[in-house]
Design an enzyme around this catalytic site. Structure first.
Site, PDB file in Angstrom:
ATOM      1  N   ARG A 114      27.699 -12.344  59.460  1.00 26.96           N
ATOM      2  CA  ARG A 114      27.805 -11.461  58.289  1.00 26.96           C
ATOM      3  C   ARG A 114      26.788 -10.326  58.344  1.00 26.96           C
ATOM      4  O   ARG A 114      26.599  -9.594  57.376  1.00 26.96           O
ATOM      5  CB  ARG A 114      27.655 -12.287  57.019  1.00 26.96           C
ATOM      6  CG  ARG A 114      28.808 -13.283  56.864  1.00 26.96           C
ATOM      7  CD  ARG A 114      28.919 -13.826  55.482  1.00 26.96           C
ATOM      8  NE  ARG A 114      27.681 -14.447  55.054  1.00 26.96           N
ATOM      9  CZ  ARG A 114      27.255 -14.445  53.815  1.00 26.96           C
ATOM     10  NH1 ARG A 114      27.958 -13.862  52.898  1.00 26.96           N
ATOM     11  NH2 ARG A 114      26.125 -15.047  53.503  1.00 26.96           N
ATOM     12  N   VAL A 149      22.122 -25.109  46.711  1.00 23.54           N
ATOM     13  CA  VAL A 149      22.282 -23.747  47.246  1.00 23.54           C
ATOM     14  C   VAL A 149      23.690 -23.527  47.794  1.00 23.54           C
ATOM     15  O   VAL A 149      24.353 -22.537  47.483  1.00 23.54           O
ATOM     16  CB  VAL A 149      21.216 -23.452  48.328  1.00 23.54           C
ATOM     17  CG1 VAL A 149      21.385 -22.030  48.874  1.00 23.54           C
ATOM     18  CG2 VAL A 149      19.809 -23.629  47.765  1.00 23.54           C
ATOM     19  N   CYS A 196      37.670 -14.487  53.047  1.00 26.40           N
ATOM     20  CA  CYS A 196      37.869 -13.622  51.892  1.00 26.40           C
ATOM     21  C   CYS A 196      36.824 -12.522  51.882  1.00 26.40           C
ATOM     22  O   CYS A 196      35.724 -12.694  51.393  1.00 26.40           O
ATOM     23  CB  CYS A 196      37.790 -14.426  50.600  1.00 26.40           C
ATOM     24  SG  CYS A 196      36.308 -15.406  50.444  1.00 26.40           S
ATOM     25  N   ASP A 212      18.208 -25.411  54.292  1.00 24.49           N
ATOM     26  CA  ASP A 212      18.289 -25.579  55.757  1.00 24.49           C
ATOM     27  C   ASP A 212      17.403 -26.721  56.274  1.00 24.49           C
ATOM     28  O   ASP A 212      17.534 -27.138  57.411  1.00 24.49           O
ATOM     29  CB  ASP A 212      17.892 -24.272  56.447  1.00 24.49           C
ATOM     30  CG  ASP A 212      18.708 -23.109  55.939  1.00 24.49           C
ATOM     31  OD1 ASP A 212      19.853 -22.960  56.362  1.00 24.49           O
ATOM     32  OD2 ASP A 212      18.212 -22.380  55.066  1.00 24.49           O
ATOM     33  N   LYS A 223      14.805 -16.855  62.961  1.00 21.07           N
ATOM     34  CA  LYS A 223      16.155 -16.274  63.080  1.00 21.07           C
ATOM     35  C   LYS A 223      16.506 -15.447  61.837  1.00 21.07           C
ATOM     36  O   LYS A 223      17.032 -14.344  61.955  1.00 21.07           O
ATOM     37  CB  LYS A 223      17.170 -17.422  63.244  1.00 21.07           C
ATOM     38  CG  LYS A 223      18.604 -17.050  62.928  1.00 21.07           C
ATOM     39  CD  LYS A 223      19.532 -18.197  63.170  1.00 21.07           C
ATOM     40  CE  LYS A 223      20.336 -18.758  62.048  1.00 21.07           C
ATOM     41  NZ  LYS A 223      20.773 -18.028  60.911  1.00 21.07           N
ATOM     42  N   ASN A 224      16.193 -15.988  60.665  1.00 19.32           N
ATOM     43  CA  ASN A 224      16.636 -15.340  59.429  1.00 19.32           C
ATOM     44  C   ASN A 224      15.754 -14.169  59.006  1.00 19.32           C
ATOM     45  O   ASN A 224      16.001 -13.547  57.974  1.00 19.32           O
ATOM     46  CB  ASN A 224      16.767 -16.365  58.300  1.00 19.32           C
ATOM     47  CG  ASN A 224      17.920 -17.313  58.584  1.00 19.32           C
ATOM     48  OD1 ASN A 224      18.747 -17.052  59.459  1.00 19.32           O
ATOM     49  ND2 ASN A 224      17.967 -18.422  57.859  1.00 19.32           N
TER      50      ASN A 224
HETATM   51  N1  EPU Z   1      26.533 -15.897  47.540  1.00 19.98           N
HETATM   52  C1  EPU Z   1      27.589 -15.396  46.825  1.00 19.98           C
HETATM   53  N2  EPU Z   1      27.944 -14.080  47.015  1.00 19.98           N
HETATM   54  C2  EPU Z   1      27.272 -13.255  47.863  1.00 19.98           C
HETATM   55  C3  EPU Z   1      26.176 -13.786  48.591  1.00 19.98           C
HETATM   56  C4  EPU Z   1      25.835 -15.112  48.398  1.00 19.98           C
HETATM   57  O1  EPU Z   1      28.208 -16.096  46.040  1.00 19.98           O
HETATM   58  O2  EPU Z   1      27.624 -12.077  47.977  1.00 19.98           O
HETATM   59  C5  EPU Z   1      26.154 -17.314  47.332  1.00 19.98           C
HETATM   60  C6  EPU Z   1      26.354 -18.137  48.614  1.00 19.98           C
HETATM   61  O3  EPU Z   1      27.667 -18.553  48.756  1.00 19.98           O
HETATM   62  C7  EPU Z   1      25.381 -19.283  48.400  1.00 19.98           C
HETATM   63  C8  EPU Z   1      24.234 -18.627  47.616  1.00 19.98           C
HETATM   64  O4  EPU Z   1      24.769 -17.413  47.081  1.00 19.98           O
HETATM   65  O5  EPU Z   1      25.943 -20.283  47.597  1.00 19.98           O
HETATM   66  C9  EPU Z   1      23.017 -18.327  48.430  1.00 19.98           C
HETATM   67  O6  EPU Z   1      23.345 -17.537  49.532  1.00 19.98           O
HETATM   68  P1  EPU Z   1      22.309 -16.479  50.117  1.00 19.98           P
HETATM   69  O7  EPU Z   1      22.861 -15.115  49.931  1.00 19.98           O
HETATM   70  O8  EPU Z   1      20.961 -16.777  49.580  1.00 19.98           O
HETATM   71  O9  EPU Z   1      22.336 -16.863  51.643  1.00 19.98           O
HETATM   72  P2  EPU Z   1      22.502 -15.927  52.857  1.00 19.98           P
HETATM   73  O10 EPU Z   1      21.676 -14.710  52.740  1.00 19.98           O
HETATM   74  O11 EPU Z   1      23.938 -15.765  53.164  1.00 19.98           O
HETATM   75  C10 EPU Z   1      20.473 -16.906  54.179  1.00 19.98           C
HETATM   76  C11 EPU Z   1      20.306 -17.586  55.500  1.00 19.98           C
HETATM   77  C12 EPU Z   1      20.838 -19.001  55.411  1.00 19.98           C
HETATM   78  C13 EPU Z   1      20.076 -19.743  54.329  1.00 19.98           C
HETATM   79  C14 EPU Z   1      20.210 -19.002  53.003  1.00 19.98           C
HETATM   80  C15 EPU Z   1      19.379 -19.630  51.896  1.00 19.98           C
HETATM   81  C16 EPU Z   1      20.502 -15.769  57.057  1.00 19.98           C
HETATM   82  C17 EPU Z   1      21.262 -15.118  58.158  1.00 19.98           C
HETATM   83  N3  EPU Z   1      21.030 -16.853  56.512  1.00 19.98           N
HETATM   84  O12 EPU Z   1      21.882 -16.862  53.971  1.00 19.98           O
HETATM   85  O13 EPU Z   1      20.578 -19.614  56.650  1.00 19.98           O
HETATM   86  O14 EPU Z   1      20.583 -21.039  54.206  1.00 19.98           O
HETATM   87  O15 EPU Z   1      19.783 -17.630  53.161  1.00 19.98           O
HETATM   88  O16 EPU Z   1      18.032 -19.668  52.252  1.00 19.98           O
HETATM   89  O17 EPU Z   1      19.410 -15.331  56.713  1.00 19.98           O
HETATM   90  C18 EPU Z   1      21.033 -20.931  58.509  1.00 19.98           C
HETATM   91  O18 EPU Z   1      20.044 -20.397  59.041  1.00 19.98           O
HETATM   92  O19 EPU Z   1      21.662 -21.902  59.035  1.00 19.98           O
HETATM   93  C19 EPU Z   1      21.512 -20.438  57.230  1.00 19.98           C
HETATM   94  C20 EPU Z   1      22.674 -20.788  56.699  1.00 19.98           C
END
Ligand code: EPU
Length: 436
Positions: free
Chosen positions: A97, A333, A121, A311, A23-24
């Site tokens: 997102r 995380v 936000c 995850d 999915k990701n």
């Molecule tokens: N964060 C910020 N600001 C930002 C972006 C992220 O503070 O602009 C923080 C987040 O709040 C979090 C940390 O950085 O505390 C890590 O977030 P990250 O950006 O790595 O996560 P993401 O890209 O939003 C993806 C997966 C998640 C997975 C994480 C970590 C997708 C669609 N989602 O999220 O998957 O947990 O990376 O590996 O790719 C899931 O599949 O259930 C899921 C949540």
């Protein structure tokens, strides 16, 4: 389809299932297709709700997209690309997102992009501050209007040098999708290097990008003027695989997962074995099973790759309720990923949450009053309960708990699980679960 499921638990899950693309990764690869001036073909695409969301968003921008659910293929032709309205994007995206990741490619191809107000936000500290910082640094102009953010690039996008304060997966993808066609060289330090990101880099390279990844989490991208479409087969969903593995362990079962790839989940496999689970890597998949005897408690913390994925944490915690002794899980995380344990406790588990960083390392949530460490004492028999699922991974963990519990559970809100688990009801039936 009904939004709730009744589970008569206490039976081992036994049998074979298949897991398709991650999915990701799949959603990001579909966004990458926007960069190509010729058609792209993505294979091994799972039938999950997120694919529907991204398909809708791409079609809204004029992409001629054909999704063959059975074959697991998505073809995308960007010849007639056009801008879309914020209100339509918001209607398609819901709380997803993904729209933020469309910005770089759309700025390159159309000169403009829109991020709808997704609620919450939008410009606050989270959740897209890293993304906006990067886009602005490349030269994007961001203007706020009533329905969201409008981005333009009046002087084009130019390569940047950037260091992430945290190796965010989404921010790294944002930078890659923008840098590949930006003028000049981009250097990203402290990048996320998850296997899904490596697969995105491979996809972009097929499209004409020039990207090198160093061992110190540094990624260098040399911008190119034009990119073409790709033909790519998505890597397997290692989160779904680990979820079924945890289900096998918690229910004392035996599940052969076709499609599972050892190379992307070594850290999970080590922990699975330390807890007392066993697995055999076979041709085309991995068999996960409870070999009998006691499960062992462990101490672990979630981390960015190559650490233990956040995850994987929630499904495994359910299995840890059946391990002998005290297990400690430190979530580094996401600050609030233990909410699902409330339902586990209602079913008989003993999970205590702490604000402190438990384990051998402190993390950025340590001084901030988030219950981000868990102590699980076991083994505790679980009994059926009525549960409302909170989120995708927490929801699947509740299914595992209901399957491991004696008696009947009514689990509602399971539509969320369709976002990331393909045909999970049919898979449960194939594994012998008693569900209605
Ligand atoms: N964060 C910020 N600001 C930002 C972006 C992220 O503070 O602009 C923080 C987040 O709040 C979090 C940390 O950085 O505390 C890590 O977030 P990250 O950006 O790595 O996560 P993401 O890209 O939003 C993806 C997966 C998640 C997975 C994480 C970590 C997708 C669609 N989602 O999220 O998957 O947990 O990376 O590996 O790719 C899931 O599949 O259930 C899921 C949540």
């Amino acid at each position: 389809m009904s939004d709730s499921i009744r589970i008569h638990g206490g039976k081992p899950l036994e049998g074979e299932i298949s897991v398709r693309g991650a999915k990701n990764f799949v959603s990001k690869a579909m966004v990458a297709a926007l960069l190509g001036s010729t058609p792209s073909m993505l294979r091994n695409v799972p039938d999950i709700r997120d694919v529907g969301v991204v398909s809708g968003l791409l079609r809204l921008h004029g992409v001629d997209l054909e999704y063959d659910v059975e074959a697991g293929t998505v073809s995308m032709d960007t010849t007639s690309l056009n801008p879309a309205e914020a209100i339509d994007i918001a209607a398609h995206a819901g709380s997803s997102r993904i729209p933020i990741l469309l910005c770089g490619p759309l700025l390159h191809r159309l000169g403009e992009a829109v991020i709808p107000d997704l609620g919450g936000c939008l410009i606050g500290d989270r959740p897209i501050d890293f993304h906006l910082e990067i886009l602005k640094k490349f030269g994007a102009t961001v203007e706020e209007s009533g329905d969201g953010l409008h981005l333009t690039a009046p002087h084009g996008l130019k390569g940047i040098r950037h260091e992430l304060s945290y190796p965010s997966v989404g921010a790294t993808e944002q930078l890659l999708l923008t840098a590949v066609m930006a003028e000049g060289i981009t250097l990203l330090e402290n990048a996320a290097v998850e296997p899904e990101i490596k697969d995105l880099i491979d996809t972009l390279q097929k499209m004409g990008a020039i990207i090198s990844v160093d061992t110190d989490r540094t990624i260098q991208i040399e911008g190119v003027k034009e990119m073409r479409g790709y033909d790519h087969t998505a890597l397997c969903d290692r989160i779904e695989v680990a979820s079924w593995a945890s289900a096998a362990l918690a229910t004392k079962g035996n599940i052969l997962v076709h499609g599972a790839q050892q190379r992307s989940m070594g850290t999970f496999l080590n922990v699975f074995r330390k807890v007392g689970g066993e697995f055999d890597v076979v041709e085309g998949g991995i068999r996960f099973y409870h070999p009998g005897g006691e499960l062992h408690s462990i101490a672990l913390q979630t981390d960015v790759h190559p650490g233990f994925m956040t995850d994987w944490q929630q499904p495994l915690v359910v299995a840890l309720t059946q391990a002998t002794g005290l297990s400690i899980v430190h979530e580094t995380v996401y600050e609030q990923r233990f909410g699902f344990t409330k339902a586990l406790n209602a079913m008989g588990a003993q999970v205590q949450l702490f604000n402190e960083c438990l384990g051998d390392r402190t993390c950025r949530f340590g001084q901030r009053n988030f219950k981000h460490s868990a102590v699980i004492s076991g083994p505790t028999p679980l009994t059926g309960a009525d549960i409302v699922v909170p989120d995708l991974r927490g929801g699947f963990s509740h299914l595992i708990a209901a399957l491991a519990a004696t008696g009947t559970s009514n689990v509602s809100g399971i539509g969320i699980i369709d976002r990331g688990y393909e045909n999970f009801r049919a898979k449960l039936v194939a594994l012998g679960a008693s569900i209605e």
